[in-house]
Design a protein around this motif. Structure first.
Motif, PDB file in Angstrom:
ATOM      1  N   VAL A 173       0.487   3.184  -0.073  1.00  0.00           N
ATOM      2  CA  VAL A 173       0.890   2.956  -1.462  1.00  0.00           C
ATOM      3  C   VAL A 173       1.861   1.772  -1.572  1.00  0.00           C
ATOM      4  N   SER A 213      -8.295  10.422  -3.864  1.00  0.00           N
ATOM      5  CA  SER A 213      -6.915  10.860  -3.617  1.00  0.00           C
ATOM      6  C   SER A 213      -6.328  11.493  -4.868  1.00  0.00           C
ATOM      7  N   ILE A 245      -0.470   4.590 -10.465  1.00  0.00           N
ATOM      8  CA  ILE A 245       0.933   4.217 -10.280  1.00  0.00           C
ATOM      9  C   ILE A 245       1.092   3.145  -9.209  1.00  0.00           C
ATOM     10  N   TYR A 252      -3.067   0.738  -4.927  1.00  0.00           N
ATOM     11  CA  TYR A 252      -3.864   1.669  -4.112  1.00  0.00           C
ATOM     12  C   TYR A 252      -4.534   2.700  -5.033  1.00  0.00           C
ATOM     13  N   ASN A 271       4.722   7.112   5.420  1.00  0.00           N
ATOM     14  CA  ASN A 271       4.467   8.521   5.107  1.00  0.00           C
ATOM     15  C   ASN A 271       5.509   9.423   5.777  1.00  0.00           C
ATOM     16  N   ARG A 280      12.536   7.247  -4.222  1.00  0.00           N
ATOM     17  CA  ARG A 280      11.642   6.130  -3.913  1.00  0.00           C
ATOM     18  C   ARG A 280      10.858   5.789  -5.177  1.00  0.00           C
TER      19      ARG A 280
HETATM   20  C1  UD1 Z   1       0.882   9.008  -1.389  1.00  0.00           C
HETATM   21  C2  UD1 Z   1      -0.220   9.210  -2.406  1.00  0.00           C
HETATM   22  C3  UD1 Z   1      -1.417   9.830  -1.769  1.00  0.00           C
HETATM   23  C4  UD1 Z   1      -1.874   8.981  -0.636  1.00  0.00           C
HETATM   24  C5  UD1 Z   1      -0.763   8.815   0.378  1.00  0.00           C
HETATM   25  C6  UD1 Z   1      -1.234   7.826   1.412  1.00  0.00           C
HETATM   26  C7  UD1 Z   1       0.673   9.547  -4.620  1.00  0.00           C
HETATM   27  C8  UD1 Z   1       1.099  10.538  -5.635  1.00  0.00           C
HETATM   28  N1  UD1 Z   1       0.255  10.062  -3.471  1.00  0.00           N
HETATM   29  O1  UD1 Z   1       1.357  10.277  -1.047  1.00  0.00           O
HETATM   30  O2  UD1 Z   1      -2.451   9.928  -2.699  1.00  0.00           O
HETATM   31  O3  UD1 Z   1      -2.998   9.558  -0.015  1.00  0.00           O
HETATM   32  O4  UD1 Z   1       0.410   8.301  -0.273  1.00  0.00           O
HETATM   33  O5  UD1 Z   1      -0.223   7.214   2.077  1.00  0.00           O
HETATM   34  O6  UD1 Z   1       0.679   8.342  -4.812  1.00  0.00           O
HETATM   35  N2  UD1 Z   1       9.347  10.922   1.908  1.00  0.00           N
HETATM   36  C9  UD1 Z   1      10.678  10.933   2.275  1.00  0.00           C
HETATM   37  N3  UD1 Z   1      11.077  10.102   3.269  1.00  0.00           N
HETATM   38  C10 UD1 Z   1      10.199   9.284   3.948  1.00  0.00           C
HETATM   39  C11 UD1 Z   1       8.838   9.295   3.562  1.00  0.00           C
HETATM   40  C12 UD1 Z   1       8.447  10.122   2.536  1.00  0.00           C
HETATM   41  O7  UD1 Z   1      11.488  11.639   1.698  1.00  0.00           O
HETATM   42  O8  UD1 Z   1      10.630   8.540   4.843  1.00  0.00           O
HETATM   43  C13 UD1 Z   1       8.912  11.830   0.831  1.00  0.00           C
HETATM   44  C14 UD1 Z   1       8.343  11.095  -0.361  1.00  0.00           C
HETATM   45  O9  UD1 Z   1       9.362  10.733  -1.261  1.00  0.00           O
HETATM   46  C15 UD1 Z   1       7.385  12.127  -0.913  1.00  0.00           C
HETATM   47  C16 UD1 Z   1       6.935  12.918   0.316  1.00  0.00           C
HETATM   48  O10 UD1 Z   1       7.882  12.648   1.328  1.00  0.00           O
HETATM   49  O11 UD1 Z   1       8.061  12.990  -1.778  1.00  0.00           O
HETATM   50  C17 UD1 Z   1       5.563  12.532   0.807  1.00  0.00           C
HETATM   51  O12 UD1 Z   1       5.510  11.108   0.921  1.00  0.00           O
HETATM   52  P1  UD1 Z   1       4.303  10.348   1.618  1.00  0.00           P
HETATM   53  O13 UD1 Z   1       3.993  10.967   2.936  1.00  0.00           O
HETATM   54  O14 UD1 Z   1       4.600   8.894   1.591  1.00  0.00           O
HETATM   55  O15 UD1 Z   1       3.042  10.664   0.692  1.00  0.00           O
HETATM   56  P2  UD1 Z   1       2.904  10.576  -0.920  1.00  0.00           P
HETATM   57  O16 UD1 Z   1       3.696   9.451  -1.457  1.00  0.00           O
HETATM   58  O17 UD1 Z   1       3.137  11.942  -1.467  1.00  0.00           O
END
Ligand code: UD1
Length: 333
Positions: free
Chosen positions: A87, A125, A147, A150, A199, A293
């Protein structure tokens, strides 16, 4: 005998899906340009299933090279994973995302039509739901605005397929993934981290391994019980199994296009996930809270009842196991 082409078949979700397909006796051909994985994943798949994988090092955007694969192999069905998926990166490189994800799909559709493919499964997704306040979310929720670039590529992909389905005989299934995590129980395949992970789970496992100093949880002031975001984390093997069901469903029914959410149906907060990781792996993670974020949806989880009733699929693997397998995989890297 059906032969399934899996684009991006050496990637994270692709490799787990190739394993599940091979284990049901399906013949699989992989197309992958190795931009986000390595060729050795093919040997690892073979080690798990005991079956060879045919791999073509081809970029799906290269229509000519893709056509050659269809000429050589008698492809009956296609699962299309090959795409960029970060993203944050998509915000910096929107044109690369439109090109790779949208042109790649169009190039593939050229072959799908020309070679009369029976069914096509598309990796979509939950990002298509945008900044929604509604959870659990069903497939009929309106698709309004992406948003991120991607997200735009996934919405455009579904739109193109909805249109394409009106004018061709190929049966199409769009699968909307929630948050895939974890790794195969053999710890031979998993998510290969390239650079600093964006992620959550790769960041958590790399912090536990000492590769990153500290995890930052992005925001603890959300309107959720513990203040952190809520997501629907799904084990990648459960997700992979849904692809086998989707192909069977498409071929057994007179559909033109159908869409399914793939999640557990359970929302878990980021804090809960981090605490589960610590508990099941018996370690303490160095983490702190930071600002929100940009672009994060407050909370989203699936209503996955359509997949249960129509595909006969539901998740089996718990969050504990997701966190155990993610750590087991990290320790092999
Ligand atoms: C996003 C997309 C999803 C996509 C995925 C691929 C949206 C709503 N979702 O998922 O469709 O398949 O990316 O990469 O756009 N977090 C932390 N600290 C970190 C990393 C993440 O707190 O260092 C939190 C994020 O704020 C979030 C959660 O962990 O709340 C998951 O984040 P992440 O794994 O990046 O996935 P999404 O953003 O949910």
């Amino acid at each position: 005998m059906s032969k399934i082409l899996v684009t991006g078949g050496l990637g994270y979700i692709g490799s787990h899906s190739v394993v599940e397909l091979q284990e049901t006796g399906t013949e699989v051909v992989v197309v992958d340009n190795l931009v986000n994985t390595t060729a050795s994943v093919a040997q690892r798949i073979e080690k798990i299933t005991g079956k060879p994988v045919t791999v073509y090092n081809v970029d799906v955007c290269d229509t000519k090279a893709l056509e050659e694969v269809f000429i050589k192999e008698d492809i009956s069905d296609v699962i299309h994973f090959a795409a960029f998926k970060a993203v944050g990166e998509s915000v910096d490189k929107p044109v690369e995302y439109y090109h790779n994800n949208v042109s790649g799909l169009i190039s593939l559709l050229h072959c799908v039509k020309k070679f009369n493919v029976s069914s096509l499964v598309f990796s979509s997704s939950c990002t298509v739901y945008g900044d929604t306040k509604e959870s659990p979310i069903t497939e009929i929720h309106p698709i309004v605005e992406a948003i991120s670039p991607y997200g735009t590529t996934k919405i455009l992909g579904e739109e193109i397929l909805t249109d394409f389905a009106k004018f061709c005989d190929t049966k199409i299934v769009c699968l909307r993934y929630f948050n895939p995590v974890g790794a195969h129980k053999s710890a031979l395949i998993g998510e290969l981290p390239l650079g600093v992970p964006s992620n959550l789970i790769p960041y958590v496992t790399q912090t536990a391994a000492g590769i990153r100093e500290q995890l930052t949880i992005f925001g603890n002031d959300y309107n959720t019980p513990d203040g952190t975001n809520i997501r629907d984390f799904i084990h990648v093997v459960d997700l992979a199994k849904a692809h086998v069901k989707a192909i069977d469903y498409a071929n057994a029914n007179s559909i033109s296009l159908d869409v399914f959410n793939l999640g557990t149906g359970i929302g878990q907060s980021v804090k809960e996930v981090v605490e589960t990781f610590e508990r099941v792996n018996d370690l303490t993670l160095n983490y702190t809270y930071g600002p929100r974020r940009q672009g994060d949806v407050e909370q989203i989880w699936a209503d996955a009842s359509k997949a249960k009733h129509v595909l006969g699929w539901e998740t089996e693997i718990t969050l504990d196991e997701m966190m155990r397998s993610a750590w087991a995989w990290q320790q092999t890297l």
